[in-house]
Design a protein around this motif. Structure first.
Motif, PDB file in Angstrom:
ATOM      1  N   LEU A 379      80.519 121.828 -16.263  1.00  0.00           N
ATOM      2  CA  LEU A 379      80.015 121.709 -14.896  1.00  0.00           C
ATOM      3  C   LEU A 379      79.843 120.231 -14.562  1.00  0.00           C
ATOM      4  O   LEU A 379      79.161 119.500 -15.285  1.00  0.00           O
ATOM      5  CB  LEU A 379      78.675 122.443 -14.778  1.00  0.00           C
ATOM      6  CG  LEU A 379      77.785 122.129 -13.576  1.00  0.00           C
ATOM      7  CD1 LEU A 379      78.464 122.498 -12.264  1.00  0.00           C
ATOM      8  CD2 LEU A 379      76.443 122.859 -13.707  1.00  0.00           C
ATOM      9  N   THR A 380      80.462 119.800 -13.468  1.00  0.00           N
ATOM     10  CA  THR A 380      80.348 118.412 -13.026  1.00  0.00           C
ATOM     11  C   THR A 380      79.626 118.364 -11.687  1.00  0.00           C
ATOM     12  O   THR A 380      79.956 119.123 -10.769  1.00  0.00           O
ATOM     13  CB  THR A 380      81.731 117.762 -12.877  1.00  0.00           C
ATOM     14  OG1 THR A 380      82.429 117.859 -14.122  1.00  0.00           O
ATOM     15  CG2 THR A 380      81.604 116.295 -12.488  1.00  0.00           C
ATOM     16  N   TYR A 381      78.639 117.475 -11.592  1.00  0.00           N
ATOM     17  CA  TYR A 381      77.879 117.299 -10.352  1.00  0.00           C
ATOM     18  C   TYR A 381      78.345 116.046  -9.616  1.00  0.00           C
ATOM     19  O   TYR A 381      78.629 115.011 -10.235  1.00  0.00           O
ATOM     20  CB  TYR A 381      76.386 117.156 -10.650  1.00  0.00           C
ATOM     21  CG  TYR A 381      75.669 118.447 -10.942  1.00  0.00           C
ATOM     22  CD1 TYR A 381      75.371 119.347  -9.924  1.00  0.00           C
ATOM     23  CD2 TYR A 381      75.272 118.762 -12.244  1.00  0.00           C
ATOM     24  CE1 TYR A 381      74.692 120.529 -10.188  1.00  0.00           C
ATOM     25  CE2 TYR A 381      74.593 119.943 -12.520  1.00  0.00           C
ATOM     26  CZ  TYR A 381      74.313 120.823 -11.479  1.00  0.00           C
ATOM     27  OH  TYR A 381      73.644 121.991 -11.744  1.00  0.00           O
ATOM     28  N   ASP A 382      78.391 116.142  -8.300  1.00  0.00           N
ATOM     29  CA  ASP A 382      78.564 114.976  -7.438  1.00  0.00           C
ATOM     30  C   ASP A 382      77.191 114.418  -7.062  1.00  0.00           C
ATOM     31  O   ASP A 382      76.173 115.099  -7.182  1.00  0.00           O
ATOM     32  CB  ASP A 382      79.320 115.354  -6.161  1.00  0.00           C
ATOM     33  CG  ASP A 382      80.752 115.790  -6.434  1.00  0.00           C
ATOM     34  OD1 ASP A 382      81.323 115.336  -7.444  1.00  0.00           O
ATOM     35  OD2 ASP A 382      81.293 116.587  -5.638  1.00  0.00           O
ATOM     36  N   TYR A 383      77.182 113.164  -6.606  1.00  0.00           N
ATOM     37  CA  TYR A 383      75.999 112.500  -6.043  1.00  0.00           C
ATOM     38  C   TYR A 383      74.883 112.263  -7.063  1.00  0.00           C
ATOM     39  O   TYR A 383      73.705 112.197  -6.700  1.00  0.00           O
ATOM     40  CB  TYR A 383      75.441 113.277  -4.844  1.00  0.00           C
ATOM     41  CG  TYR A 383      76.489 113.668  -3.842  1.00  0.00           C
ATOM     42  CD1 TYR A 383      77.231 112.702  -3.168  1.00  0.00           C
ATOM     43  CD2 TYR A 383      76.766 115.004  -3.586  1.00  0.00           C
ATOM     44  CE1 TYR A 383      78.213 113.057  -2.256  1.00  0.00           C
ATOM     45  CE2 TYR A 383      77.742 115.373  -2.673  1.00  0.00           C
ATOM     46  CZ  TYR A 383      78.463 114.396  -2.017  1.00  0.00           C
ATOM     47  OH  TYR A 383      79.437 114.753  -1.115  1.00  0.00           O
ATOM     48  N   VAL A 384      75.225 112.127  -8.326  1.00  0.00           N
ATOM     49  CA  VAL A 384      74.227 111.750  -9.326  1.00  0.00           C
ATOM     50  C   VAL A 384      74.059 110.235  -9.254  1.00  0.00           C
ATOM     51  O   VAL A 384      74.996 109.483  -9.516  1.00  0.00           O
ATOM     52  CB  VAL A 384      74.650 112.188 -10.740  1.00  0.00           C
ATOM     53  CG1 VAL A 384      73.627 111.721 -11.770  1.00  0.00           C
ATOM     54  CG2 VAL A 384      74.813 113.702 -10.791  1.00  0.00           C
ATOM     55  N   GLY A 385      72.862 109.788  -8.892  1.00  0.00           N
ATOM     56  CA  GLY A 385      72.636 108.360  -8.715  1.00  0.00           C
ATOM     57  C   GLY A 385      72.440 107.614 -10.016  1.00  0.00           C
ATOM     58  O   GLY A 385      72.839 106.453 -10.146  1.00  0.00           O
ATOM     59  N   GLY A 386      71.812 108.259 -11.002  1.00  0.00           N
ATOM     60  CA  GLY A 386      71.606 107.653 -12.310  1.00  0.00           C
ATOM     61  C   GLY A 386      72.394 108.422 -13.350  1.00  0.00           C
ATOM     62  O   GLY A 386      73.611 108.297 -13.453  1.00  0.00           O
ATOM     63  N   SER A 450      68.140 110.921 -13.032  1.00  0.00           N
ATOM     64  CA  SER A 450      67.203 109.899 -13.509  1.00  0.00           C
ATOM     65  C   SER A 450      66.846 108.878 -12.436  1.00  0.00           C
ATOM     66  O   SER A 450      65.806 108.223 -12.525  1.00  0.00           O
ATOM     67  CB  SER A 450      67.793 109.167 -14.720  1.00  0.00           C
ATOM     68  OG  SER A 450      68.923 108.385 -14.339  1.00  0.00           O
ATOM     69  N   LEU A 451      67.686 108.713 -11.403  1.00  0.00           N
ATOM     70  CA  LEU A 451      67.390 107.739 -10.357  1.00  0.00           C
ATOM     71  C   LEU A 451      66.298 108.232  -9.423  1.00  0.00           C
ATOM     72  O   LEU A 451      65.389 107.484  -9.059  1.00  0.00           O
ATOM     73  CB  LEU A 451      68.654 107.421  -9.555  1.00  0.00           C
ATOM     74  CG  LEU A 451      68.474 106.414  -8.412  1.00  0.00           C
ATOM     75  CD1 LEU A 451      68.100 105.039  -8.968  1.00  0.00           C
ATOM     76  CD2 LEU A 451      69.736 106.324  -7.566  1.00  0.00           C
ATOM     77  N   THR A 452      66.364 109.494  -9.028  1.00  0.00           N
ATOM     78  CA  THR A 452      65.435 110.037  -8.032  1.00  0.00           C
ATOM     79  C   THR A 452      64.466 111.060  -8.606  1.00  0.00           C
ATOM     80  O   THR A 452      63.486 111.402  -7.958  1.00  0.00           O
ATOM     81  CB  THR A 452      66.227 110.730  -6.914  1.00  0.00           C
ATOM     82  OG1 THR A 452      66.972 111.827  -7.488  1.00  0.00           O
ATOM     83  CG2 THR A 452      67.183 109.760  -6.241  1.00  0.00           C
TER      84      THR A 452
END
Length: 465
Positions: A379-386, A450-452
């Motif tokens: 499973l790959t997520y988009d919009y991961v900031g960290g 981890s960013l948000t």
């Protein structure tokens, strides 16, 4: 009640004290009208109006002459009032050519007026605010609320209390509590530097059809009336709704009906790009959820994602990790998180601030086979900031369906910065779908960015490749 023996300038039309006036391109116009009177005859009369800063009396708009009528009425428009405040609007009456305006005849004043942005609060109980319990979320000058009694005031909880309400359509049956939107407005005010006005129209338990003019539309019409009374225009809408549509009959069409509602609101409010800041549903913890209940909640959350993806100027933030006050209502602590998440979304998309506001969203799911012949999903997520982190025990966040029914998940683990590896107990058969946190009351320990430190958006029936 107005004193009929008053002398000087009386304001009959104009903003209320505490009003926030919607700015356009950094400024607004303020129109005033009224009557003047003296207890003795005068040869010449001239009404004047100006705007000063409430905290220092520094002039913002200089004394401006009003247009005078023979019946002792007057009117004036104060132009190019800069976004900011709080301001005081002053009037005075100049008689017989007296040039010493500091000694002009008295006039009415309007206090604590701001020029900024108005945001309409709409949706059901978690928009109206039902958080119970103590929290430090104090009123603040420059964050004002157009209350149900038709009066502007400092914004303070509860927003949807119905003392002397003019709007039976959105009167709550019981007393509401804490709302997300004081926190929302506080962050906007801090980052934009000007006042924020909140216009409360939400109602607990209301279904989407009550807001959709193409269906019932009762609360939609009520909203239009309230916005008109508050000034007639708004910067955007903050929307939290969907629980009442979590049923087989209405869940599947939620995105389509929401989009139709948004389009009509934009037409009627005169803004084709009117922003909608929305929230994906939190959980409902009551016992006895059936498979139909779980799938209906999963469908509505997925439909909310589809609506945000396919409707321009609509943002979506998660709430699934936020604490509750009861089985379904966000607590004050949860509301603070939700309000600030919505504010960051608006700051990024409406105000052009460099803020990472998006939660991780499913981007791809691929299947392969392990050495034992069972399926393994990537499973790959988009919009991961960290990067993805896991802070709790491995809980059943994910579920899989295929042509044979449910394929049980044996384990999942973070496999990369934005990816998760999901092991199944058998091979998949035919077309298969992955769900993430879709149930009415899903697992607690979601992976986080981890960013948000926001969890991913829940999803339902994502096709596996």
């Amino acid at each position: 009640m107005r004193n009929s023996n008053q002398i000087g300038v009386m304001i009959v039309q104009g903003p209320q004290s505490w009003a926030i006036i919607q700015q356009s391109k950094g400024a607004a116009s303020i129109r005033l009208a009224g009557k003047w009177s003296m207890d003795a005859e005068v040869e010449q009369s001239q009404v004047l109006a100006r705007i000063v800063k409430e905290n220092s009396a520094e002039t913002v708009v200089h004394w401006t002459k009003a247009e005078m009528q023979q019946d002792q009425s007057w009117s004036v428009t104060l132009e190019r009032v800069p976004a900011g405040g709080l301001y005081r609007i002053e009037t005075s009456l100049q008689v017989n050519g007296n040039q010493e305006l500091e000694w002009a005849i008295r006039g009415d004043m309007i206090h604590h007026v701001g020029v900024g942005d108005l945001w309409v609060i709409a949706g059901q109980s978690n928009a109206a605010g039902y958080g119970k319990g103590p929290v430090n979320d104090a009123p603040e000058l420059g964050i004002h609320l157009f209350r149900n009694n038709g009066q502007w005031d400092m914004a303070s909880h509860p927003f949807n209390e119905s003392t002397q309400t003019l709007h039976i359509e959105n009167r709550e049956t019981c007393n509401p509590g804490h709302s997300p939107f004081l926190a929302f407005a506080r962050l906007l005010k801090r980052e934009t530097g000007y006042p924020i006005g909140l216009v409360q129209t939400a109602l607990g338990g209301s279904p989407l059809k009550a807001w959709n003019p193409h269906e019932d539309g009762t609360l939609y019409r009520n909203m239009l009336n309230i916005v008109q009374a508050a000034g007639g225009s708004a910067k955007g809408v903050v929307w939290y709704q969907g629980c009442s549509d979590c049923n087989p009959e209405e869940s599947l069409t939620y995105a389509e009906r929401f989009q139709a509602m948004v389009e009509q609101w934009r037409r009627d409010l005169g803004d084709a790009e009117l922003p909608f800041a929305t929230v994906q549903l939190n959980r409902h913890t009551a016992h006895g959820a059936t498979d139909i209940d779980n799938r209906s909640w999963g469908i509505v959350r997925e439909q909310q994602t589809i609506a945000a993806r396919n409707t321009p100027y609509v943002t979506l933030v998660p709430a699934i990790d936020c604490p509750l006050s009861d089985e379904i209502h966000n607590s004050p602590a949860g509301n603070l998180l939700i309000g600030e998440r919505m504010a960051r979304a608006v700051l990024a998309t409406v105000y052009g601030k460099e803020v990472h506001y998006r939660a991780p969203e499913v981007g791809d799911v691929r299947s392969e086979t392990d050495d034992e012949g069972n399926s393994v999903l990537e499973l790959t997520y988009d919009y991961v900031g960290g990067y993805l982190v896991s802070i709790g025990p491995n809980q059943p966040v994910f579920a899989v369906d295929d042509e044979s029914g449910t394929a049980e998940v044996s384990d999942w683990s973070i496999s990369g910065r934005n990816s998760i590896r999901i092991k199944l107990k058998r091979p998949l058969k035919g077309q298969a779908f992955l769900h993430g946190g879709y149930e009415r009351n899903p697992a607690v320990y979601f992976p986080l960015d981890s960013l948000t430190y926001m969890p991913p958006l829940s999803f339902y029936k994502y096709p596996i490749r």
